[in-house]
Design a protein around this motif. Structure first.
Motif, PDB file in Angstrom:
ATOM      1  N   ARG A   1       0.862  -1.184   0.000  1.00 48.42           N
ATOM      2  CA  ARG A   1       0.000   0.000   0.000  1.00 48.42           C
ATOM      3  C   ARG A   1       0.889   1.221   0.000  1.00 48.42           C
ATOM      4  NH1 ARG A   1      -1.925  -2.837   4.998  1.00 48.42           N
ATOM      5  NH2 ARG A   1      -0.247  -1.529   5.691  1.00 48.42           N
ATOM      6  N   GLY A   2       0.961   1.883  -1.098  1.00 49.50           N
ATOM      7  CA  GLY A   2       1.721   3.126  -1.171  1.00 49.50           C
ATOM      8  C   GLY A   2       3.135   2.922  -1.682  1.00 49.50           C
ATOM      9  N   PRO A   3       3.781   4.033  -2.060  1.00 52.45           N
ATOM     10  CA  PRO A   3       5.103   3.967  -2.693  1.00 52.45           C
ATOM     11  C   PRO A   3       6.203   3.420  -1.779  1.00 52.45           C
ATOM     12  CG  PRO A   3       4.455   6.249  -2.309  1.00 52.45           C
ATOM     13  CD  PRO A   3       3.269   5.400  -1.988  1.00 52.45           C
ATOM     14  N   HIS A   4       6.163   3.750  -0.493  1.00 54.77           N
ATOM     15  CA  HIS A   4       7.199   3.256   0.413  1.00 54.77           C
ATOM     16  C   HIS A   4       7.124   1.742   0.548  1.00 54.77           C
ATOM     17  CE1 HIS A   4       7.065   7.530   1.629  1.00 54.77           C
ATOM     18  NE2 HIS A   4       8.368   7.351   1.659  1.00 54.77           N
ATOM     19  N   GLU A   5       5.926   1.215   0.678  1.00 54.55           N
ATOM     20  CA  GLU A   5       5.775  -0.240   0.771  1.00 54.55           C
ATOM     21  C   GLU A   5       6.154  -0.908  -0.542  1.00 54.55           C
ATOM     22  OE1 GLU A   5       2.138  -1.840   2.271  1.00 54.55           O
ATOM     23  OE2 GLU A   5       2.415  -0.928   4.241  1.00 54.55           O
ATOM     24  N   ARG A   6       5.846  -0.296  -1.663  1.00 49.85           N
ATOM     25  CA  ARG A   6       6.250  -0.892  -2.953  1.00 49.85           C
ATOM     26  C   ARG A   6       7.765  -1.004  -3.050  1.00 49.85           C
ATOM     27  NH1 ARG A   6       1.609   1.757  -4.665  1.00 49.85           N
ATOM     28  NH2 ARG A   6       2.660   3.639  -5.398  1.00 49.85           N
ATOM     29  N   LEU A   7       8.476   0.040  -2.638  1.00 46.06           N
ATOM     30  CA  LEU A   7       9.938   0.002  -2.656  1.00 46.06           C
ATOM     31  C   LEU A   7      10.452  -1.062  -1.680  1.00 46.06           C
ATOM     32  CD1 LEU A   7      12.661   1.060  -3.585  1.00 46.06           C
ATOM     33  CD2 LEU A   7      12.476   2.845  -1.834  1.00 46.06           C
ATOM     34  N   GLU A   8       9.874  -1.106  -0.498  1.00 45.98           N
ATOM     35  CA  GLU A   8      10.273  -2.116   0.493  1.00 45.98           C
ATOM     36  C   GLU A   8      10.052  -3.514  -0.062  1.00 45.98           C
ATOM     37  OE1 GLU A   8       9.316  -5.081   3.594  1.00 45.98           O
ATOM     38  OE2 GLU A   8       7.885  -4.150   2.241  1.00 45.98           O
ATOM     39  N   ARG A   9       8.944  -3.731  -0.775  1.00 45.40           N
ATOM     40  CA  ARG A   9       8.647  -5.059  -1.343  1.00 45.40           C
ATOM     41  C   ARG A   9       9.628  -5.423  -2.453  1.00 45.40           C
ATOM     42  NH1 ARG A   9       5.422  -4.521   2.451  1.00 45.40           N
ATOM     43  NH2 ARG A   9       3.499  -5.708   2.658  1.00 45.40           N
ATOM     44  N   VAL A  10      10.121  -4.437  -3.211  1.00 43.69           N
ATOM     45  CA  VAL A  10      11.126  -4.716  -4.243  1.00 43.69           C
ATOM     46  C   VAL A  10      12.403  -5.236  -3.574  1.00 43.69           C
ATOM     47  CG1 VAL A  10      12.659  -3.659  -5.953  1.00 43.69           C
ATOM     48  CG2 VAL A  10      10.215  -3.127  -5.971  1.00 43.69           C
ATOM     49  N   VAL A  11      12.866  -4.529  -2.546  1.00 37.66           N
ATOM     50  CA  VAL A  11      14.079  -4.949  -1.834  1.00 37.66           C
ATOM     51  C   VAL A  11      13.860  -6.315  -1.189  1.00 37.66           C
ATOM     52  CG1 VAL A  11      15.643  -4.399   0.078  1.00 37.66           C
ATOM     53  CG2 VAL A  11      14.854  -2.588  -1.471  1.00 37.66           C
ATOM     54  N   ARG A  12      12.722  -6.496  -0.550  1.00 41.91           N
ATOM     55  CA  ARG A  12      12.396  -7.770   0.097  1.00 41.91           C
ATOM     56  C   ARG A  12      12.305  -8.878  -0.957  1.00 41.91           C
ATOM     57  NH1 ARG A  12      11.020  -8.855   5.058  1.00 41.91           N
ATOM     58  NH2 ARG A  12      10.714  -6.684   5.598  1.00 41.91           N
ATOM     59  N   GLY A  13      11.804  -8.551  -2.139  1.00 46.91           N
ATOM     60  CA  GLY A  13      11.718  -9.531  -3.219  1.00 46.91           C
ATOM     61  C   GLY A  13      13.085 -10.024  -3.658  1.00 46.91           C
ATOM     62  N   LEU A  14      14.067  -9.136  -3.707  1.00 45.88           N
ATOM     63  CA  LEU A  14      15.437  -9.542  -4.041  1.00 45.88           C
ATOM     64  C   LEU A  14      15.976 -10.521  -3.003  1.00 45.88           C
ATOM     65  CD1 LEU A  14      16.851  -6.069  -5.134  1.00 45.88           C
ATOM     66  CD2 LEU A  14      16.254  -7.990  -6.634  1.00 45.88           C
ATOM     67  N   ALA A  15      15.744 -10.212  -1.737  1.00 40.26           N
ATOM     68  CA  ALA A  15      16.186 -11.107  -0.666  1.00 40.26           C
ATOM     69  C   ALA A  15      15.468 -12.449  -0.754  1.00 40.26           C
ATOM     70  CB  ALA A  15      15.939 -10.454   0.693  1.00 40.26           C
ATOM     71  N   THR A  16      14.172 -12.419  -1.068  1.00 38.84           N
ATOM     72  CA  THR A  16      13.387 -13.652  -1.185  1.00 38.84           C
ATOM     73  C   THR A  16      13.885 -14.503  -2.337  1.00 38.84           C
ATOM     74  OG1 THR A  16      11.472 -12.507  -0.251  1.00 38.84           O
ATOM     75  CG2 THR A  16      11.053 -14.581  -1.421  1.00 38.84           C
ATOM     76  N   ASN A  17      14.169 -13.889  -3.480  1.00 40.56           N
ATOM     77  CA  ASN A  17      14.681 -14.650  -4.624  1.00 40.56           C
ATOM     78  C   ASN A  17      15.995 -15.341  -4.281  1.00 40.56           C
ATOM     79  OD1 ASN A  17      12.497 -13.914  -6.179  1.00 40.56           O
ATOM     80  ND2 ASN A  17      13.554 -12.196  -7.142  1.00 40.56           N
ATOM     81  N   SER A  18      16.884 -14.654  -3.585  1.00 40.49           N
ATOM     82  CA  SER A  18      18.159 -15.243  -3.169  1.00 40.49           C
ATOM     83  C   SER A  18      17.923 -16.412  -2.214  1.00 40.49           C
ATOM     84  CB  SER A  18      19.025 -14.171  -2.511  1.00 40.49           C
ATOM     85  OG  SER A  18      20.202 -14.723  -1.992  1.00 40.49           O
ATOM     86  N   LEU A  19      17.050 -16.203  -1.245  1.00 39.23           N
ATOM     87  CA  LEU A  19      16.710 -17.251  -0.282  1.00 39.23           C
ATOM     88  C   LEU A  19      16.149 -18.485  -0.988  1.00 39.23           C
ATOM     89  CD1 LEU A  19      16.047 -18.370   2.582  1.00 39.23           C
ATOM     90  CD2 LEU A  19      13.888 -17.096   2.416  1.00 39.23           C
ATOM     91  N   LEU A  20      15.192 -18.284  -1.884  1.00 37.47           N
ATOM     92  CA  LEU A  20      14.570 -19.412  -2.573  1.00 37.47           C
ATOM     93  C   LEU A  20      15.563 -20.143  -3.469  1.00 37.47           C
ATOM     94  CD1 LEU A  20      11.083 -17.880  -3.410  1.00 37.47           C
ATOM     95  CD2 LEU A  20      11.631 -19.593  -1.658  1.00 37.47           C
ATOM     96  N   ARG A  21      16.440 -19.414  -4.116  1.00 37.41           N
ATOM     97  CA  ARG A  21      17.472 -20.039  -4.959  1.00 37.41           C
ATOM     98  C   ARG A  21      18.365 -20.949  -4.111  1.00 37.41           C
ATOM     99  NH1 ARG A  21      18.788 -15.769  -7.377  1.00 37.41           N
ATOM    100  NH2 ARG A  21      20.266 -15.032  -5.823  1.00 37.41           N
TER     101      ARG A  21
END
Length: 187
Positions: free
Chosen positions: A110-130
């Protein structure tokens, strides 16, 4: 807070508070040498469980290095987000990963700050899942525990906001059981 939580967990179980039996590894980095240290593993410096956890959480720029046995230690994340590569040849059947900077079910932003946070968190998640898939492919069971939507709402966009610490802990104590009951398929 880590010491209080550790004491509370053992009081509920009615057990003493020893360091673990070698089945729990906590990763930090020696601040002065840059070497990864795995507390709980043979050859690691002796440390109390709460002290090893604090060392593993000592994020440079936010917290000063933790002192154990006259040495300074910082968060193992400066070398690797999860250090899962350590487990590939560890002779284990199952690995449990606590990854607060990732999220396998983040919910809608919800909102631009959360979208940016989710992008960074998504990078961490992709690394974790790999890394988790690599272990899974070697026949090692992997259980991941990451924050879900309710946890993320309490954490807010700044995971270092100390004012939220106790609320985050209380929420995670409630949500973790349910999260562990939902299997994650790593195919």
């Amino acid at each position: 807070m880590v010491s209080r939580l550790h004491t509370r967990a053992h009081a509920v179980r009615g057990t003493a508070q020893p360091w673990v039996d070698g089945a729990t590894w906590i990763v930090a980095v020696d601040y002065d040498s840059g070497q990864r240290v795995v507390f709980g593993r043979p050859g690691a410096p002796p440390a109390a469980l709460p002290d090893a956890v604090v060392a593993s959480c000592s994020i440079p720029g936010w917290y000063r290095p933790a002192r154990i046995g006259g040495r300074r230690y910082v968060d193992g994340g400066v070398r690797s987000l999860t250090s899962l590569s350590l487990m590939a040849d560890a002779g284990v059947d199952q690995v449990h990963v606590l990854a607060p900077m990732a999220s396998t079910s983040p919910g809608a932003a919800r909102g631009p700050h959360e979208r940016l946070e989710r992008v960074v968190r998504g990078l961490a998640t992709n690394s974790l899942l790999r890394d988790a898939r690599r272990l899974h492919e070697r026949g090692i069971g992997v259980t991941l525990l990451t924050p879900g939507p309710e946890d993320l709402a309490v954490m807010g966009v700044n995971p270092m906001d100390g004012r939220r610490r106790e609320a985050v802990l209380e929420t995670s104590l409630r949500t973790s059981s349910a999260a562990l009951g939902r299997p994650l398929v790593l195919a």
